[in-house]
Design an enzyme around this catalytic site. Sequence first.
Site, short mmCIF file in Angstrom:
data_model
loop_
_atom_site.label_atom_id
_atom_site.label_comp_id
_atom_site.label_asym_id
_atom_site.label_seq_id
_atom_site.Cartn_x
_atom_site.Cartn_y
_atom_site.Cartn_z
N ASP A 1 33.13 66.25 80.68
CA ASP A 1 33.30 67.47 81.45
C ASP A 1 33.43 67.13 82.94
OD1 ASP A 1 33.23 70.47 81.41
OD2 ASP A 1 31.51 70.13 82.73
N GLU B 1 38.28 66.10 80.71
CA GLU B 1 38.46 67.49 81.14
C GLU B 1 38.98 67.45 82.57
OE1 GLU B 1 38.08 70.47 83.36
OE2 GLU B 1 35.94 70.11 83.19
N ASP C 1 34.41 78.35 78.71
CA ASP C 1 34.30 79.00 80.02
C ASP C 1 35.29 80.15 80.20
OD1 ASP C 1 32.18 77.53 81.08
OD2 ASP C 1 33.49 75.95 81.85
#
Length: 516
Positions: free
Chosen positions: A300, A347, A401
């Site tokens: 991430d 990501e 998200d």
Amino acid sequence: MAKKNKNELERGAGILLPVSSLPSSYGIGTFGREAYRFIDQLVAARQKYWQVLPIGPTSYGDSPYQAFSAFAGNPYFIDLEILIEEGLLSYDEINSYYWGDNPEMVDYEQLFKVRYIVLKMAYERSGHKRTKAYKTFCEENEFWLDDYSLYMAVKETYDHVEWLKWDEDIRFREPAAIERYSKKLKNEIGFWKFTQFKFYEQWMKLKEYANDKGIKIIGDVPLYVALDSADVWAHSDLFELDERKKPINIAGVPPDAFSATGQRWGNPLYDWKKMEEDNFSWWHKRMASSAKLYDVTRIDHFIGIVRYFSIPVECETAEKGVYIKGPGKKLTDVIDDAMGDKQIIAEDLGIVVPAVEKLMAQTGYPGMKILEFAFDIGCNNEYLPHNYSNSNQVVYGGTHDNETLIGYYGAKTPEQLKYAYEYLRASNIWELVDCIIRLAYGCNLNAAIFQMQDILLLDNSARMNTPSELGGNWQWRMKVDSFREEHIKKLESYACIYARCDIEEESPKEEFGEGM
């Protein structure tokens, strides 16, 4: 002959479904029968990937991206029915507690009140300490297990407040304090080791089952760790902290189209120079641990490895931060060594500068494309499939998200949806979402992943996370039998049509849930 990229993903499709979102009778998803059933359903739908969110022990706020440890697992995911089968609990005992009354929502407050009571009952009855498996587990995980278990035991004695509010001697890890608490809390420390032993035991059996069925697990590693974590407490020299162990600068992202004041995450920043002195040993151990837990690991906020946003801790928003150069390839070399033959997904969403693109090319890590972002600025949008140039990427409808696809497109006007309708040849929201799924499966990117909420055509009441908003996040759960035969058949059809499955194999005929 060109060297093969070990991070080249196998062409296939998958579903993003957090462990916490699996159905169960005891408040939250676990590694029990519904997890095995879901794997069987993935096989029937001719999927190749199951993507989960971070599976670490969640802290205040319930975010899996703010865990008490970068190595430990979430004790909530330990399946109670498996403990019953092992003779450590009874149905009467666990059914005597209230686990919440909404099967579509995790009640974290109630879980916190009762889950550990039940797990401690199992601990007191367990003979695990006499087993070779437990001793081997403790030896193999010595680097983090002792610190984490002591940290959690001490945290309990301080009514669960963050370690910065503990007495100075234990806050600063003075040897005499470590020895005193270790003796005083011996049984409590043993309990936290037990939870990790059971977590890893159940997870590794579930992962083996998935792998034997041809399903790869995609895990998720946050770039940063929580301030209130065993990692920062035990390795404070590796972070930007002052002489009182308090953060000097913290992580986040600057203002953008989604937030006028940016995002102030609050995580302490790494002292990259200090980490480099021992060739990023802590990171090597962290990623080696991830390589055991997952087949593919998504990092991430990968762009933070190239350059990270540093916010002075006294700033209440992210408006006054600055960008600083990160460790870059020095760190990814260590990550590659730690991962062995396991794969990475980067990501790379956000402001992707040339240095990020260069590092992505050097590592061969696949990046991400989000179809929810694809239809708002015309035909040159980088998220539209006709603009994809590198096939080794992952296409998502949306991530945890984002709004659900139904929620996102359902709030737009017909004029705003005109291009999307024309591109997808759809005439209503339901058709549009189905066309997006089919578009992803048919594109040239190696992996296509959709949230379960989007497969089920759910609105924003099922949204997993709204960044920058406190409360109401990470709660959605899938009801039993929501993922029905009609969904499975549709995904199977798309996977076969667009060569995302091994078409020479016959479609599985077995009953779901027979794997345990």
